[in-house]
Design an enzyme around this catalytic site. Structure first.
Site, PDB file in Angstrom:
ATOM      1  CE  LYS A 102      -4.505   0.853   0.524  1.00 11.90           C
ATOM      2  NZ  LYS A 102      -5.593  -0.095   0.197  1.00 11.90           N
TER       3      LYS A 102
HETATM    4  N1  GLU Z   1      -7.239   0.203  -3.190  1.00 13.67           N
HETATM    5  C1  GLU Z   1      -8.042  -0.963  -3.421  1.00 13.67           C
HETATM    6  C2  GLU Z   1      -8.032  -1.868  -2.199  1.00 13.67           C
HETATM    7  O1  GLU Z   1      -7.819  -1.433  -1.096  1.00 13.67           O
HETATM    8  C3  GLU Z   1      -7.649  -1.660  -4.703  1.00 13.67           C
HETATM    9  C4  GLU Z   1      -6.247  -2.157  -4.775  1.00 13.67           C
HETATM   10  C5  GLU Z   1      -5.841  -2.664  -6.155  1.00 13.67           C
HETATM   11  O2  GLU Z   1      -6.661  -2.659  -7.059  1.00 13.67           O
HETATM   12  O3  GLU Z   1      -4.675  -3.036  -6.276  1.00 13.67           O
HETATM   13  O4  GLU Z   1      -8.317  -3.028  -2.287  1.00 13.67           O
END
Ligand code: GLU
Length: 409
Positions: A102
């Site tokens: 993240k």
């Molecule tokens: N930000 C989204 C999540 O927390 C999507 C992450 C992604 O598509 O890699 O799952």
């Protein structure tokens, strides 16, 4: 309780049942890499603004790391790391070949012009371009970022590494994005709400729903459930909540937000606060905005029968226990909002094959992936008499653990 403590508490609950050794637990919880960078940028008025950006890479045992990029004033190292660990379990629960990561920048994107946001994004990519990539770590949209931000990322990444659209997902359709990616998280929340209710011999037709947050996730969730006959009685965003006992006209609310950017000025019979929304007497409550909104202070006042965690980490562990004791069923975030990363995976697959799927195929594959994961989680929870959350963690941790052991240290 901070985000990391919450994430580890849920991990511990499952680890205890799995008899994981302390060494294995330590290995699975320790992030592979934590990156913190300075992101300096010239503002439109010539001033220099300096921000802090993060990319936390938690685990790559099952494949390249995957996870969104968040632009929000409350972003800090601890929160991003907690969200990275959630991504590791999430990708494992839906069994897509990724690990978890993240990123984020501690900034209020509402205070930036489009030009400033573009310069900030490109500068951030300059700082992290050597640790991301289609086979290592693939960013995507999250709170405060969108397809436009992903387009700047792909463009800036190309300057260092050449054309490679699979380096980021959630891109615009015109720039190697996938149809169905934008709606995917909300649609997944809707599909899983149907799966959950079907286990209670109910459909979503006629049920009452309250949704906190009307951004990308909340709005597509509302749209899907409304189209399936649910009565969405409450919605909210930063401008506050709207309540309509007969059900809100969701298509009109969506059109309002498309025109004005927020729900501000959208009238319903009653205005409520975001806190009041959580305590409404509804069949299904869907927190789809910030983390940590259901705590030990308000868990006793929740009246919904089911809660679907569309946001990441909306329920604190103490509150989770109170809700369980009160018989309120919780569908955990690591499955509930996994539709987004699932379609990110489909986008990455299409980018690598230079082959485009149509929307129907994406929707079918999404539904198949989520339904299969849901059924496995439900079976495990029933067999072992454990909560859905613990069952989802058992699945996720089990897969990551097995991959780690098979590959060897
Ligand atoms: N930000 C989204 C999540 O927390 C999507 C992450 C992604 O598509 O890699 O799952």
């Amino acid at each position: 309780m901070n985000a990391i403590e919450s994430a580890s508490r849920y991990f511990e609950q499952a680890a205890r049942l799995m008899d994981l050794s302390p060494n294995m637990k330590r290995l699975l919880l320790t992030p592979e890499r934590e990156v913190k960078v300075q992101v300096a940028m010239k503002r439109d008025n010539g001033d220099i603004a300096t921000f802090v950006g993060f990319r936390m890479q938690h685990n790559s045992a099952r494949g390249p790391m995957k996870g969104g990029l968040r632009y929000h004033p409350e972003v800090d190292a601890e929160e991003v790391l907690a969200l990275a660990t959630l991504m590791t379990w999430k990708t494992a629960v839906v069994d897509i070949p990724y690990g978890g990561a993240k990123g984020g920048i501690s900034v209020d994107p509402g205070q930036l012009s489009e030009g400033e946001k573009e310069r900030l994004t490109r500068k951030f990519v300059d700082e992290i371009q050597d640790i991301i990539g289609p086979d290592t770590d693939i960013p995507a949209p999250d709170m405060g970022t969108n397809a436009q931000v992903m387009a700047w990322i792909v463009s800036q990444y190309h300057k260092f590494h050449g054309f490679n659209p699979a380096c980021v997902t959630g891109k615009p359709l015109e720039l190697h994005g996938a149809s169905g990616r934008e709606e995917a998280t909300g649609r997944g929340v809707g599909l899983l709400t149907e799966s959950l209710l079907s286990k209670h011999d109910r459909t979503v037709n006629g049920i009452t729903v309250a949704i906190q947050g009307f951004g990308n996730v909340g709005s597509f969730t509302a749209d899907y459930l409304h189209s399936r006959g649910a009565r969405v009685v409450a919605i909210s965003d930063v401008s506050g909540g709207r309540f309509e006992p007969e059900g809100i006209d969701i298509p009109t609310a969506l059109a309002h937000v498309r025109r004005h950017g927020t729900l501000s000025g959208f009238e319903t019979s009653r205005s409520i606060t975001n806190e009041e929304l959580l305590e409404l007497d509804v069949d299904v409550l869907i927190p789809a905005a910030l983390g940590g909104v259901i705590t030990q202070d308000n868990a006793g006042a929740i009246r919904a029968r089911h809660i679907i965690e569309a946001a990441n980490g909306p329920i604190e562990p103490e509150a989770d226990e109170i809700l369980a004791n009160r018989g309120i069923e919780v569908l955990p975030d690591i499955l509930a909002n996994a539709g987004g990363v699932t379609v990110s995976y489909f986008e990455w697959v299409q980018n690598r094959q230079y082959f485009r799927w149509d929307l129907e195929r994406t929707r079918q594959e999404l539904s198949r992936t989520l339904t299969r994961s849901f059924d496995n989680m439900w079976r495990l929870a029933t067999e072992k008499h454990i909560s859905l959350r613990t069952a989802a963690y058992l699945m996720g941790i089990g897969r990551v653990g097995r991959a780690t052991v098979l590959a060897g240290i």
